[in-house]
Each structure stands twice: as C-alpha cells, then as structure tokens.
Motif scaffolding. Sequence first.
Motif, PDB file in Angstrom:
ATOM      1  N   GLY A 126       0.920  -1.247  -0.058  1.00 37.35           N
ATOM      2  CA  GLY A 126       0.001  -0.135  -0.202  1.00 37.35           C
ATOM      3  C   GLY A 126       0.934   1.345   0.142  1.00 37.35           C
ATOM      4  N   LEU A 127       1.980   1.260   0.949  1.00 39.73           N
ATOM      5  CA  LEU A 127       2.694   2.473   0.960  1.00 39.73           C
ATOM      6  C   LEU A 127       3.835   2.284   0.179  1.00 39.73           C
ATOM      7  N   VAL A 128       4.453   0.841  -0.006  1.00 43.15           N
ATOM      8  CA  VAL A 128       5.499   0.685  -0.773  1.00 43.15           C
ATOM      9  C   VAL A 128       5.362  -0.312  -1.614  1.00 43.15           C
ATOM     10  N   THR A 129       5.914  -0.119  -3.002  1.00 42.23           N
ATOM     11  CA  THR A 129       5.910  -0.956  -4.169  1.00 42.23           C
ATOM     12  C   THR A 129       7.071  -1.514  -4.690  1.00 42.23           C
ATOM     13  N   PHE A 130       7.376  -2.581  -4.555  1.00 45.24           N
ATOM     14  CA  PHE A 130       8.827  -2.968  -4.976  1.00 45.24           C
ATOM     15  C   PHE A 130       8.821  -3.816  -6.075  1.00 45.24           C
ATOM     16  N   SER A 131       9.568  -4.038  -7.075  1.00 43.39           N
ATOM     17  CA  SER A 131       9.775  -4.915  -8.194  1.00 43.39           C
ATOM     18  C   SER A 131      11.186  -5.154  -8.490  1.00 43.39           C
ATOM     19  N   GLU A 132      11.803  -6.350  -8.684  1.00 46.73           N
ATOM     20  CA  GLU A 132      12.961  -6.521  -9.458  1.00 46.73           C
ATOM     21  C   GLU A 132      13.003  -7.778 -10.073  1.00 46.73           C
ATOM     22  N   GLU A 133      13.778  -7.879 -11.328  1.00 49.39           N
ATOM     23  CA  GLU A 133      13.950  -9.062 -12.135  1.00 49.39           C
ATOM     24  C   GLU A 133      15.636  -9.068 -12.418  1.00 49.39           C
ATOM     25  N   TYR A 134      15.921 -10.307 -12.333  1.00 53.23           N
ATOM     26  CA  TYR A 134      17.342 -10.813 -12.664  1.00 53.23           C
ATOM     27  C   TYR A 134      17.140 -11.847 -13.639  1.00 53.23           C
ATOM     28  N   LEU A 135      18.029 -11.356 -14.827  1.00 57.14           N
ATOM     29  CA  LEU A 135      18.108 -12.393 -16.059  1.00 57.14           C
ATOM     30  C   LEU A 135      19.478 -12.894 -16.062  1.00 57.14           C
ATOM     31  N   TYR A 136      19.786 -14.132 -16.270  1.00 56.45           N
ATOM     32  CA  TYR A 136      21.056 -14.575 -16.828  1.00 56.45           C
ATOM     33  C   TYR A 136      20.870 -15.988 -17.556  1.00 56.45           C
TER      34      TYR A 136
END
Length: 727
Positions: free
Chosen positions: A600-610
């Motif tokens: 709600g307060l924080v939105t986080f996203s991460e993507e790693y590709l090898y």
Amino acid sequence: MIRLLLIILFTSYISANAAEIFVPSGTKADNITLEADEMFAPDNLTFEATGNVVIMRDNSTLTADKVIYNRETGVFDASGNVRLREGGNFFDCTNLTYDFAQEKGTFIDVKGFVEPYHYLEAEKFERTGQDNFLIEKGRFTTCPGEVPDWSFTSSRATMDIGHYIKATNTTGWIKSVPVLYTPYMIYPIKKERESGLLIPKIGSNSERGTMIGLKYFRDINIDKDATIGTNIYSTGIVHYLGEYRYAKSMNENIYIYGEYIDDWESESDKRNRYLLYQDSNFKIGDNTEMYIEMDYVSDYRYLRDIADTEMVDDYDNPDNKFYADFRLIHRTEYADFGIRFKNDMQFTDIDNGYKKTEVYRLPNLFVRKNLRQGFLGLNYTADLDHVLYREKTIYPASSSNDLIVEDEYQRLHLTTEIYTPINLRVATFKPYAEIMATKWEGIAEAPNVKNSRGTSIAQINADDSSIERLSYRIGYEIALNEIYRKYDKFSHSIYNTFRYEQIPELDHSAIPERIEGDLIEGTKSYTYFFKNYFDAEKWNLDASLEQTYDAMLSEDRLRPIIAKINYNYDKRLNVYLRHDYDHSDADTSLLNQRISFSTGLVTFSEEYLYEDMDYTDETENTSLEFSVSLNFRKFELAFQTKTSGKNEHMSLNNLRTISNSIYGTYKSGCWHMGLSVTQKEYNPIDDKGGYSGREQIIYFVIGLQGLGTFRSPVSSTRSADRVDNFF
C-alpha cells in the motif's frame, strides 16, 4: 401540502376557468405538476406558490421557496434556494426566470454540476435551448470544493451539455493562483467521445529545440475515428502524425498509424524519416480474408531519436526489428490458399556505423490446412518463396566503405503431419509423424554444401545450383488425467506428461537460416513434465519441472532441468522463478527471477536474468532491473534502474547502468502532476568510433480529470564525454 395538476386540478383560491388556461393544452408544458405549502391567485394573470415549492415535468424538477407564474407569458419566476435538476445534472441559483414550454431561462448566481464530473459556477447563465447556455463570468472544473484544486475562469462562454464549453478570455488557476491565460479555449463536458482538439503537448529536444504538439480527433462514426497532429519545433522542423481506427466487427478491424518528419537535424543517415505501423484484418468475400501487419521505420536511429515525442501506445521494440507483412487468404473446406509479401528487417549497431539485414519473400505462395476426420488429424503446408536477402554494412562518416551482400533464390517447403489423440481413460495418448521436404534453387552457397545423410530417409543433397533436404519428425505424448484433491483451505491438482520425439541430425552448416523452417535441429529426446497447482482463497502456486534426456549420439546426455515457480498472494505479492540447471556442466544455463510486492505504501519490483551463451563483443547475457515506489495519499515517489553486462557465470559483476529514472507525482482527486528525470545510455555513431555517453531527459506529466493526461519531454541534454558507468 396542496397539490395542483396544472391542467385538471385547482384549489379554493383558483377558479376552474383559470385552471384551464393556466397551461395551454398541446404545448411542451403539458403534464406539469406543482406542489406547495400555499398557493393563491391575487389576480387573473398571476399565481403565487410559497413554501417547499416543487414543479415537476418529465425528467425535470424545480424546487424553490417561492414561485410566481404569469399565465400570459408562461414564465415561472423562482427565488430562494432554487434548484433545477435534470437527470444527473443540477443548477443551484438565487433567482431563476424559466419558461418550461420553450426550455429557456435566466439563472442568477449559479452553482451547478454536469455529468459525468464537471462543476460550474457563474454570475449568470442564459439558457437558450434544451442543452445550450450562455455563461457570463463563469468558472468550470472537475474538482469539488469552494476553492478547487484547479479550474478555468472565463468572462464569457457558451456551453453545450454533452459536448463542449467554448470560452473566451480564459485563465487557468491552481487553487487561488493564476498560472495560464488563453484568449480562447475549448473544454469538453461529455460522456461519449466527440470530434475536437486534444490537449496540446509542450516539450524540448536537444537537437530540434522547443516543441509544441497539436492534435485533432475526428469521431467519424460509432465504429471508426481518426487523429491527425503535428509537433512543431522552434528550429522549423515539423513532425506529422496520423492515426485511423475502424472496428468493423469482432473479427475485422483496421488500424493504421504513421509518422513523418523532414529532419535536417537528423543524426541518422536519413533526412526524410518515417514510421509506419499497421494491424489490420478484414474480409473481402465470404471466404476470403486480407491481413496487413506492419512495423517499419526509415532508419536505424528512428526509435531512439523520435520515440520520446510520439509513438503508438505501449510500443516496445528493444531489438530494432521491423517487418511488413501482407497476406491474402481464401479458405475452402480442404485447403486454405494464400499469397504473401513480407519483408523482415533488423538494424544492428557496429563500430563507426550499423548493419541492416533484410529478408524479402516476394512472393510467398502457400496452401495449408488442419483437417480432422474422426480420430485422425492431418496438418499440411506447402510454401513457395522467392527470397531476396540483403545485408548492408553502413559507415555514415565514410559511405565509400559501405559493404553490401545480396543473395536471391527460390525456396519450396512442404510439410505433412498425421496425428491421432487416443483416449485411454486414465490418459490421452497422441502419436504423430511429420515429413518435411525443402528445396533451394539458385542459391549461391549451394556448391559449398556437403551431402549429409542421417537415415535412409533423412538426407541433404546438393549440386551446382540447388540444395534438397528431406527430414522427418516422429513422436508421441502421454498426458495423464488430472489428479485433483480438495482440502479444507486449498485445492491441489497434479499433471503428468511424457513425450518422446525424434528428428534425425543433418549437417545444416551451409544452408541459409533466413526463414522459419530453414534450420531443423536433430533430436532424440525423452521428456517428462510434472506440474503442481495449488489454489486457495488468497493465494495460488504453480510449480513445474521439465526434464529431457537427449539420446542423440552427438549429445547423449540430460538437457538442463527446467524448474518454474509462480506464486501469487492476495494481489500483493508475486514471485516468479525459472531455473535451468545443466547437469553436464554442473552449472546454471538460465536463471530468470522476478519479485514484486506492494504494502500500500511501498511497491517494490526486481527482475534478474542470466543466460549462458556464446560470448561476443556485442552480446550481453546478464541484466538486472529494479524499481521501488512510495505511495502517499497525495504524493508518489519512484526510482527505477536498469543494468546489463556480460558474465561467464551467474553473477552481478560487470553490470553497467543503461538507465536511471526518478519519478515524482502529486495526486489529487481530480488531477495529478509530476516530473520524471531519466538518464540513459547514449551511443552516437561518428567518425571517432562508438562510445557510451549519457543522455538526460526531463519529462513533465499532467492529467486533468475530463481532459486526459499527457507526458512530454521538456528538456533533453547529452554529455560530450565518454561515460562507462553512471550508476
């Protein structure tokens, strides 16, 4: 409460004759109903109603403390807490003179609301028709409140409900602060789309100068519309835009988008630059269909140079690949006949220039069909291509060194597949067999092809001018029926699939790999696919494993085991993981990991590709993207970064930053405004060789409820120095 129906009812204060002439029969004012605490007629011309007065006619209701009606003029004079409501629209005022028959009147000190979300106020409204008003000293906005977040004021305006307010001497306000003046403005107050000017776009480009963008939307019909526009730069460059949409039916549509610019500030080797985008399909007969698909540009730098000013919505083309595809297909019961013209094009950066490769199919004649007769299925294709291949390496600083490779040949490709799904009660068994035959004629590489024989059937043969290949694909698949179990808090499904496939291995080293079907990789593989699916009220989990054993003599090993997990919880958390583990090398061949969550307060996203691959100077096999945003009641702050690089093993080393972006947005109930700053890699091509520089672009975003949202670059600057990493 006294109730008076102004045709047939009367009170002790009004004679029957007076009631009959109160509202003439046959006029628009028939069937008016009036209610009030008290009513009387001091003379034969005037009737007064006081106390909680309500006048109703069709969809209109007028309420007031006092109403005086003159039977000669047919006009009502209302005062004290006056409100006229028509459907979802209403107008409050201190005084109102109104003629129901003519639907005309004068409103004094007005505050009103017009659907879907428009608030208005003025010293005076003059109603001239059912939906038409003249406004004097008015204010209009989509924000509620005594001092709205934003608004426009005008000395004089016309309003057509459901269409537009056209205002003169208009000032734009944020709260009580004036921020904009225009001598004339068109403001939409409508539910449905309609022709008109769209919000202007203002921006800046480091090469072309300050820009203003103008667009006109044309609502042609319920199923078609068009948009035309221009971006005009201070250097004199004009960027032309056009878009046409036609939704004829659920299965037929036409979409055409185009851009053109005479760009004398171009950093490409083209001055006349364009983009054409099309996705159209329609019938030209009961069984004949036409398909036109296109994503085409004039030059290798077009997307980099122009994409920040205008582009098709959600356009994404990171590989600089383009195509133009035209197909005409006639369908019959046993065969679909077609003719196709296609061009595949790709641009690739190299030192001091770029490479352009094109594959033309001029034309591609084909016959194909997927037939089912009882338990047996037949799928066949026949393609005849005239292929033209062009490869051009271009050095803009020294055009005399351009290198051109061309090849032209004929290609015939035939496939026939037979399959039959068999229900075994506990599973479905599907065997299949496919024969593939290809012939290339007039190909320059033919003399270099070595004859290759995989089996007595599969083989490649070549002479001085042609290559012939015959191959096959056989296999079967066993899919066990779903194993299902329902528990108290979740359900669980299990799926098992076994697959065997064999394709003989042939030497394709000198065969052109320019069209799908040219390269056929040999295999003799056994595959087991296992999937678990869990489903609960707030979460679900999809987990699968796929293991293949390649029994080819050249391989004879397990292929990487593919493990996939996709987990979702309450629309707040998503975790995706794909891991391909190579047993032979005891190492990871591919890892793709994505995580996103929101509190709600924080939105986080991460993507790693090898991805393990052959390494070249142009190839990068590792990337990491990261973003985080803070969402407050009125503000949103966000940061995003993209990095990429080259690693021999799974790692976060050797990553350079491709782009950094910072966003800041102020949000209100009826508008939002923000700025974003993006720093991204910039690779100019010049006579000094390729290098990495930095480009910084500042975007301004504003959205007004009812008027739309636009995003435009207001500043663009580039560094002159080499920058290896600006993280």
